[in-house]
Scaffold this motif. Sequence first.
Motif: not given
Length: 254
Positions: A1-12
């Motif tokens: 299941m793909q997780e909620k992305r939210g602020l995941m851009w900061i992990l890029s």
Amino acid sequence: MQEKRGLMWILSPLSWLLLAVPVFALGALLPRRRKWLLWIGGAGIAGSVLAMTPVFANRLVGWLEAMPEQPQACETRPPDVAVLLAGGVDRFARSEEDVSVLSIDSRRRAEKALGWWRQEPGRRLVVAGGSRGRRSVAEAVLVAGYLQQLGVPAEAIRTETRSLDTWENARNVAALRPALPREVVLVTSAMHMRRAKYSMEQAGFTVCALGADWRYVPFRRMGYLVPDSGGLDKSEAALHELVGLAVYRLRHGR
């Protein structure tokens, strides 16, 4: 299941680079050059470039994909139930039969579970994964449909369709009625296994890990030291898993 992305851009690492370059430029352009800005910006640029290299990305992926030690029961009393975690979709499905929307992660996990199911008669599959929108089809339903197209009869498949992340996958599967046995095979992407196994164990299961969708590539040529899109993609995925596992452990203990 793909997780909620939210602020995941900061992990890029690409996001880090886009933040670090202006900091470095600001330190260089100010009338009185700020060395601390140059140091922070320079370190950010170097770190983000390194994180986009295949050699760095594969080190992270290799650690995540190292399969955990299996409980002895996995050999002496192999479970006859496998829990398969859906791996996302590429777009919204038009109907429950529209399995073409399944991501490559979902397909590879399903095909791994299919191979396990075929090894012994009487084995059962439980597919977990909900949907992001009210009118969208649950991922578990789509994966179950894909498995049926591959030859698994409908009566050998159960679905859990309410969960939106890995933690909910485990909790909702544990709450199914009639209840599942406490010893299960867990099928998910190898990079996702550490977080998924932890979640399932916290929900009361003994887990026999069956990894799919392996992404680690050993060092083969000097080009692996050069940043590229593949390295960026792997680093983003690996960092997402590492941070997700850390958050689960901090939030839920142990």
